[in-house]
Design a protein around this motif. Structure first.
Motif, PDB file in Angstrom:
ATOM      1  N   ASN A 111       0.808  -1.218   0.000  1.00 16.08           N
ATOM      2  CA  ASN A 111       0.000   0.000   0.000  1.00 16.08           C
ATOM      3  C   ASN A 111       0.844   1.273   0.000  1.00 16.08           C
ATOM      4  N   ASN A 112       2.158   1.143   0.170  1.00 15.85           N
ATOM      5  CA  ASN A 112       3.023   2.322   0.096  1.00 15.85           C
ATOM      6  C   ASN A 112       3.431   2.645  -1.339  1.00 15.85           C
ATOM      7  N   GLY A 113       2.881   1.895  -2.315  1.00 15.99           N
ATOM      8  CA  GLY A 113       3.174   2.156  -3.715  1.00 15.99           C
ATOM      9  C   GLY A 113       4.313   1.336  -4.282  1.00 15.99           C
ATOM     10  N   THR A 114       4.907   0.469  -3.475  1.00 16.62           N
ATOM     11  CA  THR A 114       6.008  -0.377  -3.939  1.00 16.62           C
ATOM     12  C   THR A 114       5.476  -1.735  -4.380  1.00 16.62           C
ATOM     13  N   SER A 115       5.935  -2.186  -5.532  1.00 16.49           N
ATOM     14  CA  SER A 115       5.569  -3.508  -6.035  1.00 16.49           C
ATOM     15  C   SER A 115       6.825  -4.258  -6.443  1.00 16.49           C
ATOM     16  N   PHE A 116       6.808  -5.560  -6.197  1.00 16.92           N
ATOM     17  CA  PHE A 116       7.885  -6.443  -6.626  1.00 16.92           C
ATOM     18  C   PHE A 116       7.289  -7.445  -7.614  1.00 16.92           C
ATOM     19  N   ILE A 117       7.821  -7.472  -8.816  1.00 16.19           N
ATOM     20  CA  ILE A 117       7.366  -8.425  -9.825  1.00 16.19           C
ATOM     21  C   ILE A 117       8.544  -9.332 -10.137  1.00 16.19           C
ATOM     22  N   TYR A 118       8.405 -10.606  -9.785  1.00 14.71           N
ATOM     23  CA  TYR A 118       9.580 -11.476  -9.836  1.00 14.71           C
ATOM     24  C   TYR A 118       9.193 -12.903 -10.200  1.00 14.71           C
ATOM     25  N   SER A 138      16.849 -21.266 -12.704  1.00 16.74           N
ATOM     26  CA  SER A 138      17.732 -21.110 -13.861  1.00 16.74           C
ATOM     27  C   SER A 138      17.798 -19.670 -14.352  1.00 16.74           C
ATOM     28  N   HIS A 139      16.765 -18.887 -14.044  1.00 15.71           N
ATOM     29  CA  HIS A 139      16.764 -17.494 -14.504  1.00 15.71           C
ATOM     30  C   HIS A 139      15.862 -16.654 -13.593  1.00 15.71           C
ATOM     31  N   PRO A 140      16.283 -16.413 -12.355  1.00 15.24           N
ATOM     32  CA  PRO A 140      15.468 -15.590 -11.454  1.00 15.24           C
ATOM     33  C   PRO A 140      15.471 -14.131 -11.906  1.00 15.24           C
ATOM     34  N   THR A 141      14.319 -13.504 -11.877  1.00 15.06           N
ATOM     35  CA  THR A 141      14.214 -12.104 -12.286  1.00 15.06           C
ATOM     36  C   THR A 141      13.421 -11.335 -11.244  1.00 15.06           C
ATOM     37  N   CYS A 142      13.644 -10.033 -11.200  1.00 16.05           N
ATOM     38  CA  CYS A 142      12.861  -9.172 -10.317  1.00 16.05           C
ATOM     39  C   CYS A 142      12.925  -7.742 -10.823  1.00 16.05           C
ATOM     40  N   GLN A 143      11.797  -7.075 -10.809  1.00 19.85           N
ATOM     41  CA  GLN A 143      11.756  -5.643 -11.049  1.00 19.85           C
ATOM     42  C   GLN A 143      10.956  -4.995  -9.930  1.00 19.85           C
ATOM     43  N   VAL A 144      11.452  -3.874  -9.463  1.00 20.24           N
ATOM     44  CA  VAL A 144      10.801  -3.128  -8.391  1.00 20.24           C
ATOM     45  C   VAL A 144      10.134  -1.905  -9.006  1.00 20.24           C
ATOM     46  N   ILE A 145       8.877  -1.715  -8.679  1.00 13.84           N
ATOM     47  CA  ILE A 145       8.104  -0.609  -9.235  1.00 13.84           C
ATOM     48  C   ILE A 145       7.664   0.306  -8.101  1.00 13.84           C
ATOM     49  N   HIS A 146       7.812   1.601  -8.314  1.00 15.89           N
ATOM     50  CA  HIS A 146       7.330   2.588  -7.353  1.00 15.89           C
ATOM     51  C   HIS A 146       6.279   3.453  -8.043  1.00 15.89           C
ATOM     52  N   VAL A 147       5.077   3.471  -7.485  1.00 12.82           N
ATOM     53  CA  VAL A 147       3.998   4.300  -8.021  1.00 12.82           C
ATOM     54  C   VAL A 147       3.451   5.164  -6.891  1.00 12.82           C
ATOM     55  N   GLU A 148       2.643   6.139  -7.262  1.00 13.48           N
ATOM     56  CA  GLU A 148       2.121   7.075  -6.272  1.00 13.48           C
ATOM     57  C   GLU A 148       0.814   6.606  -5.656  1.00 13.48           C
ATOM     58  N   VAL A 149       0.352   5.431  -6.037  1.00 12.28           N
ATOM     59  CA  VAL A 149      -0.898   4.904  -5.488  1.00 12.28           C
ATOM     60  C   VAL A 149      -0.633   3.535  -4.882  1.00 12.28           C
ATOM     61  N   GLY A 150      -1.436   3.177  -3.891  1.00 13.03           N
ATOM     62  CA  GLY A 150      -1.309   1.875  -3.268  1.00 13.03           C
ATOM     63  C   GLY A 150      -2.252   0.873  -3.905  1.00 13.03           C
ATOM     64  N   ILE A 151      -2.607  -0.156  -3.154  1.00 13.01           N
ATOM     65  CA  ILE A 151      -3.502  -1.182  -3.677  1.00 13.01           C
ATOM     66  C   ILE A 151      -4.929  -0.636  -3.736  1.00 13.01           C
ATOM     67  N   LEU A 152      -5.776  -1.330  -4.456  1.00 17.12           N
ATOM     68  CA  LEU A 152      -7.168  -0.903  -4.569  1.00 17.12           C
ATOM     69  C   LEU A 152      -7.846  -0.903  -3.204  1.00 17.12           C
ATOM     70  N   ARG A 153      -8.638   0.132  -2.948  1.00 14.32           N
ATOM     71  CA  ARG A 153      -9.434   0.179  -1.726  1.00 14.32           C
ATOM     72  C   ARG A 153     -10.611  -0.794  -1.843  1.00 14.32           C
ATOM     73  N   PRO A 154     -11.154  -1.265  -0.724  1.00 13.18           N
ATOM     74  CA  PRO A 154     -12.324  -2.152  -0.805  1.00 13.18           C
ATOM     75  C   PRO A 154     -13.509  -1.515  -1.531  1.00 13.18           C
ATOM     76  N   ASN A 155     -13.617  -0.191  -1.471  1.00 15.34           N
ATOM     77  CA  ASN A 155     -14.747   0.494  -2.119  1.00 15.34           C
ATOM     78  C   ASN A 155     -14.345   1.111  -3.454  1.00 15.34           C
ATOM     79  N   TRP A 156     -13.386   0.502  -4.139  1.00 16.20           N
ATOM     80  CA  TRP A 156     -12.864   1.096  -5.370  1.00 16.20           C
ATOM     81  C   TRP A 156     -13.918   1.199  -6.466  1.00 16.20           C
ATOM     82  N   LEU A 157     -15.021   0.482  -6.326  1.00 15.80           N
ATOM     83  CA  LEU A 157     -16.074   0.547  -7.336  1.00 15.80           C
ATOM     84  C   LEU A 157     -17.084   1.664  -7.072  1.00 15.80           C
ATOM     85  N   ASP A 158     -16.898   2.430  -5.996  1.00 13.54           N
ATOM     86  CA  ASP A 158     -17.789   3.565  -5.743  1.00 13.54           C
ATOM     87  C   ASP A 158     -17.787   4.498  -6.953  1.00 13.54           C
TER      88      ASP A 158
END
Length: 221
Positions: free
Chosen positions: A86-93, A98-118
């Protein structure tokens, strides 16, 4: 006097009946609203992106500020992990030895809120995957189908055509804490970091997380 009293009672009954019918009529004409997401759940979904099929485990944990998409392409042994905080950091790995990968993403928004469909626009009812669903559209970005009877999500379609079919939906299911730890090589200084690539998957399979981050970003515009 008794007759007058009965007339008063009867008049009051008719008034209450009229008010009840008015309330029922108003309720019937109001558009339904989508159910908020449970604060914790696990959903198993099958994703279709222009004929490319994926199995996806979604672990949503609003209570602890985290969301996990675990993605496997059809007939592919490599599993992609898209871990969002929720701090805007994501790890995609990947954990492929044989070929471990990882990318770190920083965005200005966190995860979806429970009421995101409002505020979503109600489009009516439609039978989808053998379920009668209420359908909403959100910011011209996602079309959301919810079972009329159980109010569980049945299907999502993103603007790109990327489609999710919900197979199971376990309210209250929580992934154990050790599984939320990104691998150590995600924290290496040599790993590439990206700032706000919201709509672009960092590695193959990271599409859903990127699109969901896009919803949060559009809501803040």
């Amino acid at each position: 006097m008794a007759i007058a009293r009965e007339q008063v009672y009867f008049t009051a009954f008719l008034l209450l009946l009229s008010l009840s019918e008015l309330a029922s009529s108003k309720s019937a004409t109001e558009d339904p609203i989508p159910a908020e997401w449970p604060h914790q759940f696990h959903a198993l979904m099958f994703m279709n992106r222009t004929g490319n099929l994926q199995k996806l485990d979604l672990w949503y944990d609003w209570s602890n500020g985290r969301n996990f998409n675990i993605i496997q392409n059809q007939l592919d042994h490599v599993v992609t992990y898209d871990l969002e905080w929720n701090n805007g950091t994501s790890f995609i790995y990947t954990l492929d030895p044989s070929h471990p990968t990882c990318q770190v993403i920083h965005v200005e928004v966190g995860i979806l809120r429970p009421n995101w469909l409002d505020g979503a626009t109600y489009l009516g009812q439609q039978r989808v995957d053998n379920f009668l669903c209420n359908v909403w559209e959100k910011v011209d970005f996602i079309w959301y189908y919810e079972d009329v009877l159980t109010r569980r999500p049945v299907k999502w379609i993103f603007y790109s055509g990327y489609t999710a079919h919900v197979m199971t939906f376990e309210v209250g299911a929580v992934l154990e804490d050790p599984n939320w730890q990104a691998p150590v090589y995600c924290f290496s200084e040599n790993e590439k970091e990206n700032n706000s690539p919201i709509l672009r998957p960092a590695v193959p399979g990271g599409v859903l997380g990127s699109l969901m981050r896009g919803i949060s970003a559009r809501e803040t515009m």
